[in-house]
Write a protein that holds these residues in place. Sequence first.
Motif, PDB file in Angstrom:
ATOM      1  N   ASN A  63       0.760  -1.182   0.032  1.00  0.00           N
ATOM      2  CA  ASN A  63       0.048  -0.010  -0.116  1.00  0.00           C
ATOM      3  C   ASN A  63       1.035   1.322  -0.111  1.00  0.00           C
ATOM      4  O   ASN A  63       0.472   2.262  -0.606  1.00  0.00           O
ATOM      5  CB  ASN A  63      -0.992   0.043   1.045  1.00  0.00           C
ATOM      6  CG  ASN A  63      -2.056  -0.727   1.078  1.00  0.00           C
ATOM      7  OD1 ASN A  63      -2.492  -1.397   0.074  1.00  0.00           O
ATOM      8  ND2 ASN A  63      -2.769  -1.216   2.108  1.00  0.00           N
ATOM      9  N   ARG A  64       1.916   1.179   0.850  1.00  0.00           N
ATOM     10  CA  ARG A  64       2.729   2.375   0.825  1.00  0.00           C
ATOM     11  C   ARG A  64       3.564   2.859  -0.489  1.00  0.00           C
ATOM     12  O   ARG A  64       3.696   3.694  -0.838  1.00  0.00           O
ATOM     13  CB  ARG A  64       3.776   2.255   2.108  1.00  0.00           C
ATOM     14  CG  ARG A  64       4.527   3.629   2.231  1.00  0.00           C
ATOM     15  CD  ARG A  64       5.606   3.110   3.304  1.00  0.00           C
ATOM     16  NE  ARG A  64       5.443   2.348   4.339  1.00  0.00           N
ATOM     17  CZ  ARG A  64       6.531   2.236   5.208  1.00  0.00           C
ATOM     18  NH1 ARG A  64       7.658   2.408   5.153  1.00  0.00           N
ATOM     19  NH2 ARG A  64       6.048   1.456   6.252  1.00  0.00           N
ATOM     20  N   PHE A  65       4.274   1.460  -0.816  1.00  0.00           N
ATOM     21  CA  PHE A  65       5.023   1.843  -1.996  1.00  0.00           C
ATOM     22  C   PHE A  65       4.474   1.853  -3.499  1.00  0.00           C
ATOM     23  O   PHE A  65       5.065   2.418  -4.381  1.00  0.00           O
ATOM     24  CB  PHE A  65       6.321   0.806  -1.851  1.00  0.00           C
ATOM     25  CG  PHE A  65       7.035   0.709  -0.889  1.00  0.00           C
ATOM     26  CD1 PHE A  65       7.622   1.911  -0.141  1.00  0.00           C
ATOM     27  CD2 PHE A  65       7.530  -0.415   0.009  1.00  0.00           C
ATOM     28  CE1 PHE A  65       8.445   2.027   0.948  1.00  0.00           C
ATOM     29  CE2 PHE A  65       8.240  -0.399   1.045  1.00  0.00           C
ATOM     30  CZ  PHE A  65       8.675   0.792   1.533  1.00  0.00           C
ATOM     31  N   ASP A  66       3.545   1.114  -3.540  1.00  0.00           N
ATOM     32  CA  ASP A  66       2.959   0.932  -4.632  1.00  0.00           C
ATOM     33  C   ASP A  66       1.300   1.778  -4.865  1.00  0.00           C
ATOM     34  O   ASP A  66       0.701   1.655  -5.869  1.00  0.00           O
ATOM     35  CB  ASP A  66       2.547  -0.404  -4.993  1.00  0.00           C
ATOM     36  CG  ASP A  66       3.711  -1.191  -5.378  1.00  0.00           C
ATOM     37  OD1 ASP A  66       4.695  -0.656  -5.669  1.00  0.00           O
ATOM     38  OD2 ASP A  66       3.461  -2.376  -5.524  1.00  0.00           O
ATOM     39  N   ARG A  67       1.384   2.479  -3.689  1.00  0.00           N
ATOM     40  CA  ARG A  67       0.186   3.559  -3.832  1.00  0.00           C
ATOM     41  C   ARG A  67      -1.263   2.835  -3.860  1.00  0.00           C
ATOM     42  O   ARG A  67      -2.198   3.010  -4.876  1.00  0.00           O
ATOM     43  CB  ARG A  67       0.233   4.506  -4.734  1.00  0.00           C
ATOM     44  CG  ARG A  67       1.368   5.480  -4.583  1.00  0.00           C
ATOM     45  CD  ARG A  67       1.795   6.372  -5.648  1.00  0.00           C
ATOM     46  NE  ARG A  67       2.072   5.710  -7.059  1.00  0.00           N
ATOM     47  CZ  ARG A  67       3.094   5.249  -7.226  1.00  0.00           C
ATOM     48  NH1 ARG A  67       4.217   5.323  -6.416  1.00  0.00           N
ATOM     49  NH2 ARG A  67       3.363   4.329  -8.485  1.00  0.00           N
ATOM     50  N   LEU A  68      -1.521   1.516  -3.166  1.00  0.00           N
ATOM     51  CA  LEU A  68      -2.657   0.911  -3.235  1.00  0.00           C
ATOM     52  C   LEU A  68      -3.451   1.132  -1.764  1.00  0.00           C
ATOM     53  O   LEU A  68      -3.052   1.570  -0.998  1.00  0.00           O
ATOM     54  CB  LEU A  68      -2.325  -0.630  -3.418  1.00  0.00           C
ATOM     55  CG  LEU A  68      -1.596  -0.915  -4.813  1.00  0.00           C
ATOM     56  CD1 LEU A  68      -1.474  -2.268  -4.902  1.00  0.00           C
ATOM     57  CD2 LEU A  68      -2.360  -0.261  -5.976  1.00  0.00           C
ATOM     58  N   SER A  69      -4.676   0.512  -1.674  1.00  0.00           N
ATOM     59  CA  SER A  69      -5.403   0.497  -0.626  1.00  0.00           C
ATOM     60  C   SER A  69      -5.950  -1.014  -0.251  1.00  0.00           C
ATOM     61  O   SER A  69      -7.187  -1.124   0.187  1.00  0.00           O
ATOM     62  CB  SER A  69      -6.458   1.491  -0.753  1.00  0.00           C
ATOM     63  OG  SER A  69      -7.505   1.410  -1.859  1.00  0.00           O
TER      64      SER A  69
END
Length: 440
Positions: A63-69
């Motif tokens: 979530n942090r590095f690939d901008r996911l949720s």
Amino acid sequence: MSNSDPVKLSVSRLATSDTDFDVRLEKLLAWEGVSSADVQQRVETIIETVRANGDRALVDYTNRFDRLSAQSMDELKLDAARLKQAFVGLPEEQREALSIAAERIRSYHERQKPESWQYTEADGTVLGQQVTPLDRAGIYVPGGKAAYPSSVLMNAIPAHVAGVREVVMVVPTPDGVLNELVLAAAHLAGVDHVFTLGGAQAVAALAYGTESVPRVDKIVGPGNIYVATAKRAVFGQVGIDMIAGPSEILVVSDGATDADWLAMDLFSQAEHDEDAQAILVSWDANHLAAVEGAMARLLPTMEREAIIRASLKERGALIHCADREDALRIINRIAPEHLELSVAEPDTWLPEIRHAGAIFMGRHTAEALGDYCAGPNHVLPTSGTARFSSPLGVYDFQKRSSIIHCSAEGAAQLGKTASVLARGESLTAHARSAEYRIEP
């Protein structure tokens, strides 16, 4: 300057006759693949966190590095139906090209399979070697700026040919963007599990396993500095293929190959990234000038012009050598990942080439064919490591066990020799163990 005027090209010109040639070549080839202390510390923290927290850590880092949720690992898994859907949904031309490439890669690697063997000595003692596949292999496939379905085929197919029971693939999907070609390639290559994970956290998951990601025996495939650092950190816990540096090509031309062809061959590696290396060697000075002119003229037509320009400026070179023998010395000095022999009768060069990852023979064999569909593997040793390393292959997914089956007579004879050597090393238990089998 009009649009038709050639763009000024910045690329090093070297000559083996120059007194500072060796120094300049050494500087040109220098590549420091070791990560900084800061990167190593970050990677160590990520690995330890994944080991401690498993799936939860993977979700958090992704979530942090690939901008996911994502809320759970279920959202970071792709099943066989999704892979098949990707393949079926491709345009027919892409499906056919991917299938042809897969079949050619499979056919080539089938010929690499080593066999177990045994022989029996006169006293009945049997010696041999048993070849067995790894149980599970992990494949890292780059995502983000570039996606490489060819890497999926080149890594997964040899594993299957080797007899690996289970292939686990990880591929980062920044912003949740899936590459359909990569998924289709995973379907064709028979990948068993796909997780949309990347970076050091993906390497840690493959090396140690989590609640969802199976622990593997070996990790293969290229990645960024964090991936390379993580692979180095987990080596010993699992096997790894290699620590790969930037892509590189060395082209040797006798002056008779079309200059435009060679310019594009050099571009084909330079366009990978700014650290890639493209070098042309020839004993024909006019030919070198012609290729340089072609490069200047063609460079503005390239989509990745800025990357190519930076690569050529920092690490590219045109080298004027004295003759064929001088060119051979350069080849073996550089030990290139990709070597193009754009010469007449390239077969006559082979006996004298000691160090090269892959050798492309003749004027019509573009290195790009090897990247995609010729058949041999495109995972190759870089940064001079072809001096002691080989292309990825079936043998990288297998291991060998020695077989020793002594007859009573053989044990008695070998026991005498072993006893003498063991007592010479003051290892009494070794000696007596052998001596017990010596018949009176």
